[in-house]
Structure formats: C-alpha cells, structure tokens
Enzyme design. Structure first.
Site, PDB file in Angstrom:
ATOM      1  N   HIS A 157       0.511   4.229   7.178  1.00 42.44           N
ATOM      2  CA  HIS A 157       0.728   4.764   5.838  1.00 42.44           C
ATOM      3  C   HIS A 157       1.379   6.147   5.882  1.00 42.44           C
ATOM      4  O   HIS A 157       1.089   6.955   6.768  1.00 42.44           O
ATOM      5  CB  HIS A 157      -0.604   4.848   5.082  1.00 42.44           C
ATOM      6  CG  HIS A 157      -1.229   3.511   4.859  1.00 42.44           C
ATOM      7  ND1 HIS A 157      -2.382   3.112   5.498  1.00 42.44           N
ATOM      8  CD2 HIS A 157      -0.844   2.473   4.079  1.00 42.44           C
ATOM      9  CE1 HIS A 157      -2.693   1.876   5.109  1.00 42.44           C
ATOM     10  NE2 HIS A 157      -1.765   1.473   4.249  1.00 42.44           N
ATOM     11  N   SER A 197       0.783  -1.236   0.000  1.00 45.45           N
ATOM     12  CA  SER A 197       0.000   0.000   0.000  1.00 45.45           C
ATOM     13  C   SER A 197       0.813   1.283   0.000  1.00 45.45           C
ATOM     14  O   SER A 197       0.403   2.280  -0.599  1.00 45.45           O
ATOM     15  CB  SER A 197      -0.970   0.009   1.185  1.00 45.45           C
ATOM     16  OG  SER A 197      -0.269  -0.149   2.405  1.00 45.45           O
ATOM     17  N   ASP A 253      -3.183   6.569  11.100  1.00 50.36           N
ATOM     18  CA  ASP A 253      -3.267   5.113  11.237  1.00 50.36           C
ATOM     19  C   ASP A 253      -1.932   4.485  11.635  1.00 50.36           C
ATOM     20  O   ASP A 253      -1.852   3.287  11.874  1.00 50.36           O
ATOM     21  CB  ASP A 253      -3.793   4.466   9.954  1.00 50.36           C
ATOM     22  CG  ASP A 253      -2.884   4.680   8.742  1.00 50.36           C
ATOM     23  OD1 ASP A 253      -1.764   5.205   8.901  1.00 50.36           O
ATOM     24  OD2 ASP A 253      -3.303   4.315   7.624  1.00 50.36           O
TER      25      ASP A 253
END
Length: 274
Positions: A231, A28, A228
C-alpha cells in the site's frame, strides 16, 4: 508539511449538490490505506487532503455530505481505511472546473482485495458502482467528469488472471460507458506499483497497453510503499492525487476550442517526475 487530525463525521443530509462528479473505484490503494497501522488509521490528514466547503462525497446511504478523509470509511468496510488519492485530487482540480468554485462531488466505490473479475457487469461491486454513479447525477444538474480507477494488485498472483487483465479492463471500460450512457467518459487508470512479483509486470503491461479513446494511464511505480510493500504511504497517496489531477486537467479539462473528440484518443502515460 502541516498536518492536522480531523475526526470522521457522518451526516444524513447536505444542502449542496455537485456540478462536477468524479467516480473513485478499484481496490485498497484507491480506497486508501495511508496512515493505517496495525488495523487503525492514525487520523493524520495532510494539508493537500484537507476538507473544503466545495468538496462533497456520496455516502454509503446515498446522501451528499462534506468530504473528509477517509473517503471510503463506509464503503470499504472490511478493513481500516486511511488517506487515499481522492481528496488531494479534488483539492487540486476544484478551482479549474467551469468558472471555479463550483461544487465538486466524489463518489467512492473502491473495495480492498478485489480482483477485476469481481467488477464484471452483473457482479455486486460493478452493480453498486453503477447504482452510486447514477444516483450521483439523479435530481442534480451534475455531470460525471471522469472515472478514476486503481486496481490490479489482486490479479498479480496468477498467470491466468494477469494474462486476462487487459481484456477484462477493456470490457469494464466499455460496459461502464454503455451502462451510464456516456460513450466518451474519461477513464484515468493507475498502473500498479505493487503486488505479487511473479506477474506484477504483466498486469502493468496490460494497463499501460490499453489504447482506447479517452483513456489515460498514470504510473504509480516509484511512489513510496508502506512497510507491507503493498500500500502507498500517506505522502505517496497525496502525490498520486496530484498526478491524477494533472492528467485530468491536461487531457480532459481544456476549453472546447482547444480540444477535439480525438484529443485524448490514446493511452498516454503520466509518470513520476524525477
């Protein structure tokens, strides 16, 4: 920093073909989550990540088209994609390739939440990356200049996966070089900045410890994370793109007279300037 909002567009055909090609792969943080909040991208494109006429991307349906953020919108389809490092990287290197001003092609392949075992030869992700990489040079005079790889967070929860990471990554490097017929293909990997704290450092140790010819490591530790704690923020992604560009231009873009087959034979580490 000036910012603008640019809508995502889709084109089936694009007249240009790239001379310089870069594969973007991993999970990601390579696909890009910068600017994604509550499962939606805010649409903000930083100045360094703006589109340029000389930068194109290979779409999911294998057509060349203008490169726009988010680069992985049709590749990493299970989650919302945002700003990644690819566009700031491309903008930073585009004027330093060949004679400058030549078309640069990006081949997005990253998929969020994927472990290194899912990138083994014969697995769907690996085979798709290989297919896209081969298609990128099919019927063009382009050359794959490097594979940019940012993955490893999904291998941090388990001692077993963290312990096996170095061997698995080295096998991946060997396999992709062999299958593309590019035994000296430059690999620029990113040492992760986040993940499960239990074994994050073990995965980082593996990444930083890979010592193969033409493999460079860029250390993302210290780059800003989103709320979070997993990321990279938009600004961090832009900075990472510049770090990747510096690594490529320093180690893999010197004129032949200034380099030798062994000039990038160690896993040098590029860290954040304090």
């Amino acid at each position: 920093m000036e910012e603008t909002k640019i809508p995502v567009t889709e084109q089936n055909q694009f007249p240009q073909t790239p001379k310089h090609i870069f594969i973007l792969s991993g999970q990601s943080n390579m696909a890009g989550r910068g600017g994604v909040h509550h499962h939606h991208w805010d649409g903000v494109v930083p100045l360094d990540s703006q589109p340029h006429a000389s930068i194109i991307r290979l779409s999911a349906n294998l057509h060349w088209e203008p490169a726009l953020e988010p680069l992985h919108h049709d590749i990493d389809v299970r989650k919302a994609c945002g700003v990644g490092p690819g566009m700031s990287f491309a903008n930073a290197v585009k004027d330093h390739l060949g004679g400058g001003g030549e078309c640069l092609g990006l081949v997005p392949c990253a998929v969020g939440g994927t472990a290194i075992k899912e990138w083994e030869r014969g697995q769907h992700l690996y085979d798709n990356m290989l297919k896209r990489s081969k298609e990128s040079v099919e019927k063009t005079k382009g050359e794959i200049k490097a594979l940019l790889w940012y993955q490893g967070e999904s291998d941090t929860p388990s001692y077993h996966t963290a312990e096996a990471y170095k061997e698995n990554m080295e096998r991946l490097i060997h396999n992709v070089r062999e299958d593309l017929g590019l035994p000296s293909l430059p690999i620029i990997q990113v040492a992760i900045a986040s993940g499960d704290e239990r074994y994050m450092e073990k995965v980082r140790e593996a990444q930083l410890g890979i010592d193969l010819p033409n493999v460079i490591c860029v250390d993302a530790k210290g780059l800003a994370l989103k709320e979070d704690n997993l990321h990279l923020t938009t600004e961090a992604q832009v900075k990472l793109g510049h770090m990747l560009a510096d690594a490529f231009l320093t180690h893999f873009n010197a004129p032949p007279s200034q380099s030798s087959p062994c000039s990038a034979s160690t896993n040098r580490v590029i860290s954040i300037s304090k």
